[in-house]
Design a protein around this motif. Structure first.
Motif, PDB file in Angstrom:
ATOM      1  N   GLY A   1       0.829  -1.195   0.000  1.00 38.91           N
ATOM      2  CA  GLY A   1       0.000   0.000   0.000  1.00 38.91           C
ATOM      3  C   GLY A   1       0.869   1.253   0.000  1.00 38.91           C
ATOM      4  O   GLY A   1       2.000   1.242   0.462  1.00 38.91           O
ATOM      5  N   THR A   2       0.354   2.331  -0.557  1.00 42.62           N
ATOM      6  CA  THR A   2       1.113   3.581  -0.670  1.00 42.62           C
ATOM      7  C   THR A   2       0.688   4.548   0.428  1.00 42.62           C
ATOM      8  O   THR A   2      -0.475   4.950   0.495  1.00 42.62           O
ATOM      9  CB  THR A   2       0.882   4.226  -2.048  1.00 42.62           C
ATOM     10  N   VAL A   3       1.623   4.897   1.292  1.00 44.30           N
ATOM     11  CA  VAL A   3       1.370   5.845   2.376  1.00 44.30           C
ATOM     12  C   VAL A   3       2.400   6.961   2.286  1.00 44.30           C
ATOM     13  O   VAL A   3       3.592   6.696   2.107  1.00 44.30           O
ATOM     14  CB  VAL A   3       1.459   5.158   3.753  1.00 44.30           C
ATOM     15  N   GLN A   4       1.957   8.202   2.385  1.00 44.62           N
ATOM     16  CA  GLN A   4       2.897   9.320   2.363  1.00 44.62           C
ATOM     17  C   GLN A   4       2.341  10.492   3.158  1.00 44.62           C
ATOM     18  O   GLN A   4       1.150  10.534   3.481  1.00 44.62           O
ATOM     19  CB  GLN A   4       3.201   9.758   0.929  1.00 44.62           C
ATOM     20  N   ILE A   5       3.232  11.413   3.466  1.00 46.93           N
ATOM     21  CA  ILE A   5       2.871  12.645   4.172  1.00 46.93           C
ATOM     22  C   ILE A   5       2.954  13.811   3.196  1.00 46.93           C
ATOM     23  O   ILE A   5       3.986  14.016   2.546  1.00 46.93           O
ATOM     24  CB  ILE A   5       3.807  12.904   5.369  1.00 46.93           C
ATOM     25  N   ASP A   6       1.856  14.556   3.051  1.00 53.17           N
ATOM     26  CA  ASP A   6       1.819  15.768   2.237  1.00 53.17           C
ATOM     27  C   ASP A   6       1.648  16.975   3.155  1.00 53.17           C
ATOM     28  O   ASP A   6       1.274  16.841   4.331  1.00 53.17           O
ATOM     29  CB  ASP A   6       0.662  15.722   1.234  1.00 53.17           C
ATOM     30  N   ILE A   7       1.917  18.140   2.614  1.00 52.22           N
ATOM     31  CA  ILE A   7       1.691  19.385   3.361  1.00 52.22           C
ATOM     32  C   ILE A   7       0.706  20.247   2.575  1.00 52.22           C
ATOM     33  O   ILE A   7       0.932  20.545   1.393  1.00 52.22           O
ATOM     34  CB  ILE A   7       2.999  20.173   3.573  1.00 52.22           C
ATOM     35  N   ALA A   8      -0.406  20.597   3.226  1.00 47.20           N
ATOM     36  CA  ALA A   8      -1.365  21.545   2.648  1.00 47.20           C
ATOM     37  C   ALA A   8      -1.115  22.901   3.307  1.00 47.20           C
ATOM     38  O   ALA A   8      -1.027  22.991   4.540  1.00 47.20           O
ATOM     39  CB  ALA A   8      -2.792  21.077   2.895  1.00 47.20           C
ATOM     40  N   TYR A   9      -1.008  23.939   2.491  1.00 51.99           N
ATOM     41  CA  TYR A   9      -0.679  25.258   3.049  1.00 51.99           C
ATOM     42  C   TYR A   9      -1.421  26.340   2.260  1.00 51.99           C
ATOM     43  O   TYR A   9      -1.749  26.150   1.071  1.00 51.99           O
ATOM     44  CB  TYR A   9       0.833  25.495   2.999  1.00 51.99           C
TER      45      TYR A   9
END
Length: 533
Positions: free
Chosen positions: A199-207
């Motif tokens: 499975g694909t898990v990642q951390i993004d930043i919304a700003y």
């Protein structure tokens, strides 16, 4: 008008059941559900709503145990599960904390290791060295790990749009548990690849950006995590979390993932936005917009945002000062414990909490579509031959159409009702289920023969009173035989023995339909045909 209905309500009930089965079999609204990206014609099973299993449709079956060992009856000595897991992991060379789990219930305390390189002797030595007493060590994993594995595989099958795929846990007579995966229409390599897919898990930043919201994707990916802890519940409040460590070693002349993530957090204004516990992330997943001026970390699984969160002021300060990258660890928080479990699993090297041992012989089998079609045709021919054989024996036995013909029609109505039930609940028809249908025909006709013999044993039936007396005597025998069949089949239904469960379910259901509906209806039919007054 009420008198005929009262005297023949059992026949009317049988008619209602047959009509209901017809609706379930042929009404479009009871057809198989379409998977994403498919239309109804692509999943159509023919003119009926019946769905066929692997045996009749073709596809791949994988039946394999989960690798690992479990120590049962463990005395934690007052320690919390995380402490116990850490102590056992420390005694196993090369085993990380994520490969050691525990299960705590009212009457069960167990510790498991899911690293396939650990032998039973090594695990036993680690348990002894950690100082926690236990009752026994057995191959396999805990029930929680099996349940989580089943849930994850079901999610993979659904996301892949594989119509008719199923996952279940089965148990051998020796007590060993297996994960049974059946996917119609797919070959072995595709199914194994799906099971081992990550499975694909990642951390993004919304700003905030201008008048809207921008997203910087992949500031942390799976390869950037050095260690992933097990999912845990928060000590206070609601929610769960997964503790993680980010790699702080550089390669190829690039910054380490920890330093890169730290710089991205600073650049997007987290230290200035989160200066107190009152500061909150207000990301709206439906609109993809931030509803205040604070940036947010987005946790995404397979491209879907599963949670958004701000940052603890102390963590933000440590990133602003540049000290966080020296000890780069934090928690991925989620509102649900099940989501935290999924994230913990997907961040690992494999997609499952324990590896499926699919290397052995007989763990998988593939049936081609042509072979499945042959099985389907052979099953139809076998069923027709069984009906003709039973009908022939009945006519030879009685040589009286008034007795034999209703017997055959009633038995077929029983099978028709079972087919309607299978269509209604979308139960896949397999060879074992067809064997159950044939068994139902056999036991059903046996019961009808008992009724006919008892009713006709003492000559002509000259009144309804005589008929009812003889019928009740026969029905007691039928009821006892039905109870015996149900008791005999129940273990096959509840012990999760794979295909045998389908055989047992439909045999028991057929017996119940017979005793409650078709046998009484046959009795009413005989009474109308045979009694004089």
């Amino acid at each position: 008008m009420l008198e005929p209905i009262r005297n023949n309500w059992r026949i009317l009930l049988l008619v209602v059941v047959v009509v209901g089965a017809s609706v379930a079999l042929f009404a479009p609204q009871f057809g198989p559900e379409t998977a994403p990206g498919e239309n109804q014609s692509e999943v159509s099973q023919g003119i009926t709503n019946l769905q066929y299993g692997l045996d009749l449709e073709g596809g791949t079956r994988v039946r394999a145990p989960l690798e690992g060992y479990t120590a049962t009856g463990v005395d934690f000595g007052g320690d919390d599960p995380v402490t116990v897991e850490q102590a056992v992991a420390d005694e196993l060379d090369g085993v990380q904390l994520r490969d050691v789990g525990s299960s705590v219930g009212e009457d069960v305390r167990a510790v498991e290791v899911t690293d396939p390189s650990v032998s039973e002797e090594e695990f036993r030595a680690a348990m002894d060295a950690s100082g926690y007493s236990y009752e026994s060590i057995r191959p396999g994993v805990t029930a929680e790990t099996r349940d989580l594995t089943q849930s994850i595989i079901e999610g993979k099958i659904n996301e892949a749009g594989l119509s008719g795929g199923s996952v279940q846990q089965v148990q051998s007579l020796g007590g060993e548990y297996f994960i049974l995966v059946e996917v119609p229409g797919e070959n072995r390599s595709d199914v194994v690849s799906l099971l081992q897919e990550r499975g694909t898990v990642q951390i993004d930043i919304a700003y905030p950006s201008g008048n809207g919201t921008a997203v910087e994707e992949g500031v942390l990916t799976q390869d950037d995590f050095e260690n992933i802890g097990t999912a845990s519940q928060r000590d206070r409040g609601t929610g769960s979390y997964v503790p993680v460590n980010v790699r702080n070693t550089a390669s190829g002349g690039q910054q380490s993932p920890a330093a890169t993530f730290q710089q991205a957090v600073v650049d997007r204004g987290f230290p200035s936005a989160y200066q107190s516990e009152a500061d909150r992330c207000q990301y709206n997943p439906e609109t993809g917009e931030i509803e205040n001026s604070n940036p947010c970390l987005l946790l995404t699984v397979d491209g879907e945002v599963v949670n958004s969160f701000g940052m603890d002021p102390e963590l933000a300060d440590s990133m602003a000062s540049g000290s966080w990258a020296d000890t780069p660890n934090f928690r991925l928080t989620t509102p649900e414990f099940s989501t935290a479990q999924e994230i913990s699993v997907n961040l690992r090297a494999g997609a499952l909490p324990a590896e499926l041992d699919i290397s052995g012989e007989g763990t998988s089998s593939t049936i081609s579509a042509a072979q499945g079609e042959n099985y389907k045709n052979y099953s139809l021919v076998t069923g027709i031959l069984a009906v003709f054989a039973v009908a022939g024996m009945v006519f030879l036995r009685y040589r009286e159409p008034a007795v034999a013909l209703p017997m055959i029609v009633t038995a077929l109505a029983e099978v028709y009702a079972l087919l309607g039930f299978a269509a209604l609940v979308s139960y896949p028809i397999e060879l074992a289920v067809i064997a159950g249908f044939i068994a139902v025909v056999g036991t059903g006709v046996d019961d009808l023969v008992i009724i006919a013999d008892e009713v006709m044993s003492e000559g002509e039936v000259n009144s309804r009173k005589v008929f009812n007396s003889r019928f009740r005597r026969a029905f007691w025998v039928i009821g006892a035989a039905a109870a015996t069949t149900i008791v005999a089949m129940s273990p096959l239904m509840v012990l999760s023995l794979g295909d045998l469960s389908g055989f047992a379910i439909f045999t028991i259901l057929g017996v119940l339909i017979g005793v409650l509906i078709t046998r009484p209806a046959y009795g009413d039919i005989l009474r109308r045909l045979l009694t004089i007054r």
